[in-house]
Scaffold this motif. Sequence first.
Motif, PDB file in Angstrom:
ATOM      1  N   ALA A 109       0.811  -1.220   0.000  1.00 45.57           N
ATOM      2  CA  ALA A 109       0.000   0.000   0.000  1.00 45.57           C
ATOM      3  C   ALA A 109       0.842   1.266   0.000  1.00 45.57           C
ATOM      4  O   ALA A 109       0.427   2.285  -0.556  1.00 45.57           O
ATOM      5  N   GLU A 110       2.029   1.210   0.580  1.00 43.52           N
ATOM      6  CA  GLU A 110       2.878   2.399   0.648  1.00 43.52           C
ATOM      7  C   GLU A 110       3.700   2.619  -0.627  1.00 43.52           C
ATOM      8  O   GLU A 110       4.341   3.658  -0.808  1.00 43.52           O
ATOM      9  N   ALA A 111       3.685   1.663  -1.529  1.00 41.82           N
ATOM     10  CA  ALA A 111       4.449   1.785  -2.781  1.00 41.82           C
ATOM     11  C   ALA A 111       3.803   2.813  -3.705  1.00 41.82           C
ATOM     12  O   ALA A 111       2.579   2.896  -3.785  1.00 41.82           O
ATOM     13  N   PRO A 112       4.625   3.607  -4.395  1.00 38.55           N
ATOM     14  CA  PRO A 112       4.064   4.573  -5.342  1.00 38.55           C
ATOM     15  C   PRO A 112       3.239   3.867  -6.411  1.00 38.55           C
ATOM     16  O   PRO A 112       3.667   2.864  -6.984  1.00 38.55           O
ATOM     17  N   GLY A 113       2.043   4.354  -6.642  1.00 37.04           N
ATOM     18  CA  GLY A 113       1.175   3.790  -7.665  1.00 37.04           C
ATOM     19  C   GLY A 113       0.279   2.669  -7.190  1.00 37.04           C
ATOM     20  O   GLY A 113      -0.510   2.133  -7.977  1.00 37.04           O
ATOM     21  N   ALA A 114       0.350   2.303  -5.907  1.00 42.96           N
ATOM     22  CA  ALA A 114      -0.475   1.205  -5.400  1.00 42.96           C
ATOM     23  C   ALA A 114      -1.967   1.502  -5.522  1.00 42.96           C
ATOM     24  O   ALA A 114      -2.779   0.591  -5.651  1.00 42.96           O
ATOM     25  N   ASP A 115      -2.306   2.785  -5.517  1.00 47.07           N
ATOM     26  CA  ASP A 115      -3.716   3.170  -5.610  1.00 47.07           C
ATOM     27  C   ASP A 115      -4.190   3.356  -7.055  1.00 47.07           C
ATOM     28  O   ASP A 115      -5.350   3.647  -7.306  1.00 47.07           O
ATOM     29  N   GLN A 116      -3.296   3.165  -8.020  1.00 48.18           N
ATOM     30  CA  GLN A 116      -3.681   3.325  -9.427  1.00 48.18           C
ATOM     31  C   GLN A 116      -4.359   2.056  -9.951  1.00 48.18           C
ATOM     32  O   GLN A 116      -4.231   0.979  -9.383  1.00 48.18           O
ATOM     33  N   VAL A 117      -5.059   2.203 -11.062  1.00 47.74           N
ATOM     34  CA  VAL A 117      -5.884   1.129 -11.620  1.00 47.74           C
ATOM     35  C   VAL A 117      -5.047   0.152 -12.447  1.00 47.74           C
ATOM     36  O   VAL A 117      -4.389   0.551 -13.406  1.00 47.74           O
ATOM     37  N   VAL A 118      -5.097  -1.123 -12.068  1.00 47.01           N
ATOM     38  CA  VAL A 118      -4.459  -2.180 -12.856  1.00 47.01           C
ATOM     39  C   VAL A 118      -5.493  -2.810 -13.794  1.00 47.01           C
ATOM     40  O   VAL A 118      -5.163  -3.292 -14.864  1.00 47.01           O
ATOM     41  N   PHE A 119      -6.751  -2.807 -13.392  1.00 44.45           N
ATOM     42  CA  PHE A 119      -7.837  -3.302 -14.230  1.00 44.45           C
ATOM     43  C   PHE A 119      -9.085  -2.503 -13.910  1.00 44.45           C
ATOM     44  O   PHE A 119      -9.458  -2.376 -12.751  1.00 44.45           O
ATOM     45  N   GLY A 120      -9.720  -1.981 -14.934  1.00 47.70           N
ATOM     46  CA  GLY A 120     -10.973  -1.272 -14.729  1.00 47.70           C
ATOM     47  C   GLY A 120     -11.865  -1.450 -15.938  1.00 47.70           C
ATOM     48  O   GLY A 120     -11.375  -1.624 -17.063  1.00 47.70           O
ATOM     49  N   SER A 121     -13.151  -1.404 -15.704  1.00 43.93           N
ATOM     50  CA  SER A 121     -14.088  -1.507 -16.818  1.00 43.93           C
ATOM     51  C   SER A 121     -15.407  -0.842 -16.466  1.00 43.93           C
ATOM     52  O   SER A 121     -15.746  -0.678 -15.298  1.00 43.93           O
ATOM     53  N   VAL A 122     -16.107  -0.457 -17.524  1.00 49.44           N
ATOM     54  CA  VAL A 122     -17.499  -0.034 -17.427  1.00 49.44           C
ATOM     55  C   VAL A 122     -18.243  -0.838 -18.477  1.00 49.44           C
ATOM     56  O   VAL A 122     -17.822  -0.895 -19.639  1.00 49.44           O
ATOM     57  N   GLU A 123     -19.326  -1.471 -18.053  1.00 51.39           N
ATOM     58  CA  GLU A 123     -20.122  -2.267 -18.980  1.00 51.39           C
ATOM     59  C   GLU A 123     -21.594  -2.013 -18.694  1.00 51.39           C
ATOM     60  O   GLU A 123     -22.031  -2.106 -17.541  1.00 51.39           O
ATOM     61  N   SER A 124     -22.341  -1.675 -19.750  1.00 51.20           N
ATOM     62  CA  SER A 124     -23.769  -1.424 -19.585  1.00 51.20           C
ATOM     63  C   SER A 124     -24.582  -2.515 -20.271  1.00 51.20           C
ATOM     64  O   SER A 124     -24.099  -3.192 -21.189  1.00 51.20           O
ATOM     65  N   ALA A 125     -25.821  -2.659 -19.854  1.00 52.77           N
ATOM     66  CA  ALA A 125     -26.715  -3.677 -20.409  1.00 52.77           C
ATOM     67  C   ALA A 125     -27.012  -3.437 -21.883  1.00 52.77           C
ATOM     68  O   ALA A 125     -27.315  -4.376 -22.619  1.00 52.77           O
ATOM     69  N   ASP A 126     -26.894  -2.188 -22.338  1.00 52.74           N
ATOM     70  CA  ASP A 126     -27.226  -1.898 -23.741  1.00 52.74           C
ATOM     71  C   ASP A 126     -26.042  -2.039 -24.688  1.00 52.74           C
ATOM     72  O   ASP A 126     -26.139  -1.702 -25.861  1.00 52.74           O
TER      73      ASP A 126
END
Length: 155
Positions: free
Chosen positions: A42-59
């Motif tokens: 947690a203390e490492a630089p970049g630990a709070d950055q996104v390694v995987f993210g997505s947005v998916e909608s039903a349409d």
Amino acid sequence: MSITTTTHLNFHGDARAALTFYQSVFGGQLVVATYGDMGMPAEAPGADQVVFGSVESADGFRVMAYDVPGVSAGPAAAAGSTRRVDGTTVTDQPFFVSVRGETLDEVQQQWDVLAGGGTVVEPLAASAWSAGFGMVTDRFGVTWVLDVAGAPAAQ
């Protein structure tokens, strides 16, 4: 055989903000995992950055994103630019994200939010092939092509 193609966007420290913004435009479910969630201290630089993210909608809207490790240059730092010159689109970006809606009202709503804080490349308007077509680079540096499916209304 069935295949699904999903645009995967690479950011420089603002993937979470971009994904949250895209969820506000297109709806759907937001999923975010950080480098810390995957075991980085947690203390490492970049630990709070996104390694995987997505947005998916039903349409049918789906986009993925992550923060390039070790790079935190801020919004749109490496995005390039897109502009209109003498009736042509000039860009140094390797891709655009294309979204097609069924009605002009639907596309207009998405357009209005994407354009907020962004740069209009080509205003959303009727074209020879669509009741609505436009290009906008959002505040995260991603250029979107929005249009309405089907032929334009007869004039």
